[in-house]
Design a protein around this motif. Sequence first.
Motif, mmCIF file in Angstrom:
data_model
loop_
_atom_site.group_PDB
_atom_site.id
_atom_site.type_symbol
_atom_site.label_atom_id
_atom_site.label_comp_id
_atom_site.label_asym_id
_atom_site.label_seq_id
_atom_site.Cartn_x
_atom_site.Cartn_y
_atom_site.Cartn_z
ATOM 1 N N PHE A 15 -3.410 -17.344 -26.916
ATOM 2 C CA PHE A 15 -4.789 -16.886 -26.735
ATOM 3 C C PHE A 15 -4.990 -16.305 -25.335
ATOM 4 O O PHE A 15 -5.689 -15.308 -25.162
ATOM 5 C CB PHE A 15 -5.796 -18.010 -26.992
ATOM 6 C CG PHE A 15 -5.988 -18.320 -28.445
ATOM 7 C CD1 PHE A 15 -6.264 -17.322 -29.364
ATOM 8 C CD2 PHE A 15 -5.908 -19.624 -28.907
ATOM 9 C CE1 PHE A 15 -6.447 -17.604 -30.710
ATOM 10 C CE2 PHE A 15 -6.086 -19.917 -30.248
ATOM 11 C CZ PHE A 15 -6.354 -18.908 -31.161
ATOM 12 N N THR A 16 -4.382 -16.892 -24.345
ATOM 13 C CA THR A 16 -4.488 -16.372 -22.984
ATOM 14 C C THR A 16 -3.851 -14.988 -22.884
ATOM 15 O O THR A 16 -4.430 -14.061 -22.314
ATOM 16 C CB THR A 16 -3.816 -17.346 -21.984
ATOM 17 O OG1 THR A 16 -4.451 -18.616 -22.082
ATOM 18 C CG2 THR A 16 -3.932 -16.827 -20.560
ATOM 19 N N VAL A 17 -2.661 -14.843 -23.448
ATOM 20 C CA VAL A 17 -1.981 -13.547 -23.429
ATOM 21 C C VAL A 17 -2.788 -12.512 -24.207
ATOM 22 O O VAL A 17 -2.962 -11.369 -23.755
ATOM 23 C CB VAL A 17 -0.541 -13.673 -23.992
ATOM 24 C CG1 VAL A 17 0.073 -12.305 -24.227
ATOM 25 C CG2 VAL A 17 0.330 -14.497 -23.060
ATOM 26 N N ALA A 18 -3.312 -12.897 -25.367
ATOM 27 C CA ALA A 18 -4.124 -11.973 -26.159
ATOM 28 C C ALA A 18 -5.374 -11.542 -25.378
ATOM 29 O O ALA A 18 -5.749 -10.368 -25.383
ATOM 30 C CB ALA A 18 -4.515 -12.604 -27.487
ATOM 31 N N GLY A 19 -6.011 -12.474 -24.697
ATOM 32 C CA GLY A 19 -7.188 -12.154 -23.887
ATOM 33 C C GLY A 19 -6.859 -11.189 -22.762
ATOM 34 O O GLY A 19 -7.614 -10.258 -22.480
ATOM 35 N N LEU A 20 -5.732 -11.413 -22.094
ATOM 36 C CA LEU A 20 -5.318 -10.521 -21.016
ATOM 37 C C LEU A 20 -4.993 -9.116 -21.533
ATOM 38 O O LEU A 20 -5.330 -8.117 -20.891
ATOM 39 C CB LEU A 20 -4.115 -11.106 -20.274
ATOM 40 C CG LEU A 20 -4.404 -12.359 -19.445
ATOM 41 C CD1 LEU A 20 -3.109 -12.952 -18.914
ATOM 42 C CD2 LEU A 20 -5.365 -12.037 -18.319
ATOM 43 N N VAL A 21 -4.342 -9.046 -22.689
ATOM 44 C CA VAL A 21 -4.016 -7.741 -23.276
ATOM 45 C C VAL A 21 -5.291 -6.990 -23.641
ATOM 46 O O VAL A 21 -5.432 -5.798 -23.362
ATOM 47 C CB VAL A 21 -3.091 -7.903 -24.508
ATOM 48 C CG1 VAL A 21 -2.988 -6.616 -25.300
ATOM 49 C CG2 VAL A 21 -1.717 -8.379 -24.078
ATOM 50 N N ILE A 22 -6.243 -7.671 -24.231
ATOM 51 C CA ILE A 22 -7.510 -7.042 -24.609
ATOM 52 C C ILE A 22 -8.274 -6.605 -23.362
ATOM 53 O O ILE A 22 -8.799 -5.493 -23.297
ATOM 54 C CB ILE A 22 -8.362 -7.985 -25.486
ATOM 55 C CG1 ILE A 22 -7.703 -8.133 -26.859
ATOM 56 C CG2 ILE A 22 -9.792 -7.467 -25.613
ATOM 57 C CD1 ILE A 22 -8.339 -9.191 -27.740
ATOM 58 N N ALA A 23 -8.322 -7.467 -22.343
ATOM 59 C CA ALA A 23 -9.030 -7.135 -21.104
ATOM 60 C C ALA A 23 -8.396 -5.932 -20.417
ATOM 61 O O ALA A 23 -9.095 -5.065 -19.875
ATOM 62 C CB ALA A 23 -9.043 -8.331 -20.168
ATOM 63 N N GLU A 24 -7.081 -5.850 -20.422
ATOM 64 C CA GLU A 24 -6.387 -4.733 -19.786
ATOM 65 C C GLU A 24 -6.575 -3.434 -20.571
ATOM 66 O O GLU A 24 -6.758 -2.370 -20.001
ATOM 67 C CB GLU A 24 -4.892 -5.052 -19.673
ATOM 68 C CG GLU A 24 -4.129 -4.084 -18.829
ATOM 69 C CD GLU A 24 -4.518 -4.120 -17.353
ATOM 70 O OE1 GLU A 24 -4.454 -3.060 -16.735
ATOM 71 O OE2 GLU A 24 -4.903 -5.184 -16.859
ATOM 72 N N GLY A 25 -6.586 -3.518 -21.875
ATOM 73 C CA GLY A 25 -6.722 -2.335 -22.724
ATOM 74 C C GLY A 25 -8.140 -1.814 -22.840
ATOM 75 O O GLY A 25 -8.364 -0.661 -23.179
ATOM 76 N N HIS A 26 -9.120 -2.654 -22.571
ATOM 77 C CA HIS A 26 -10.531 -2.278 -22.691
ATOM 78 C C HIS A 26 -11.300 -2.761 -21.472
ATOM 79 O O HIS A 26 -12.091 -3.702 -21.560
ATOM 80 C CB HIS A 26 -11.150 -2.883 -23.958
ATOM 81 C CG HIS A 26 -10.454 -2.473 -25.216
ATOM 82 N ND1 HIS A 26 -10.689 -1.261 -25.804
ATOM 83 C CD2 HIS A 26 -9.527 -3.095 -25.979
ATOM 84 C CE1 HIS A 26 -9.942 -1.161 -26.889
ATOM 85 N NE2 HIS A 26 -9.221 -2.256 -27.015
ATOM 86 N N PRO A 27 -11.122 -2.119 -20.313
ATOM 87 C CA PRO A 27 -11.772 -2.601 -19.093
ATOM 88 C C PRO A 27 -13.299 -2.558 -19.154
ATOM 89 O O PRO A 27 -13.962 -3.310 -18.457
ATOM 90 C CB PRO A 27 -11.243 -1.679 -17.996
ATOM 91 C CG PRO A 27 -10.682 -0.504 -18.693
ATOM 92 C CD PRO A 27 -10.309 -0.943 -20.077
ATOM 93 N N GLN A 28 -13.867 -1.692 -19.979
ATOM 94 C CA GLN A 28 -15.325 -1.616 -20.113
ATOM 95 C C GLN A 28 -15.864 -2.656 -21.093
ATOM 96 O O GLN A 28 -17.069 -2.785 -21.256
ATOM 97 C CB GLN A 28 -15.742 -0.225 -20.584
ATOM 98 C CG GLN A 28 -15.290 0.903 -19.696
ATOM 99 C CD GLN A 28 -15.851 0.793 -18.290
ATOM 100 O OE1 GLN A 28 -16.997 0.389 -18.109
ATOM 101 N NE2 GLN A 28 -15.053 1.128 -17.303
#
Length: 159
Positions: A15-28
């Motif tokens: 879940f942490t890795v998934a959250g980081l990937v989503i945050a990096e891919g969608h900064p807005q």
Amino acid sequence: MGSGGIILLLCGVLFTVAGLVIAEGHPQGLIKAKEVDAAPIDSAQAMTQGIDRAVGSCSSGWQEAGADRFVGVSHVRYCASNKVAYAVFNNDSAASLAKGPIRSQAANLLDRFGGGEALSVSDMRLLSGKRWVVIGNADQMSRLQADWGGQIQSLESEP
């Protein structure tokens, strides 16, 4: 018990890795606030009245700029005394095609129609909605944005 803890630890890492990937891919962010676009584009009179409320009454009177000369434009008006101009487009395609050229020529147009008074491009802003644009100074466009919404863009910045 030991295997349950390991599974929970792995789920936490995933879940942490998934959250980081989503945050990096969608900064807005994934969820965007609905953009306000309340300009009364169906009426030239309502447009000028709304601009007058936000920036002050046009003492020189609103002038038509010949919308029939431009494809996809329903009306264009300017106020020489307040150094404000606006355009309303017939459809989304016409608006998206015209906003760039309008932005690049805005200062020249306002200089020409503005009674010969020099305007500083650094003080001018383009406020735009889905099918409309208004050009004026930064303070005027901030006040109008509070009423109508839209996005403000400097005339100096890249599109």
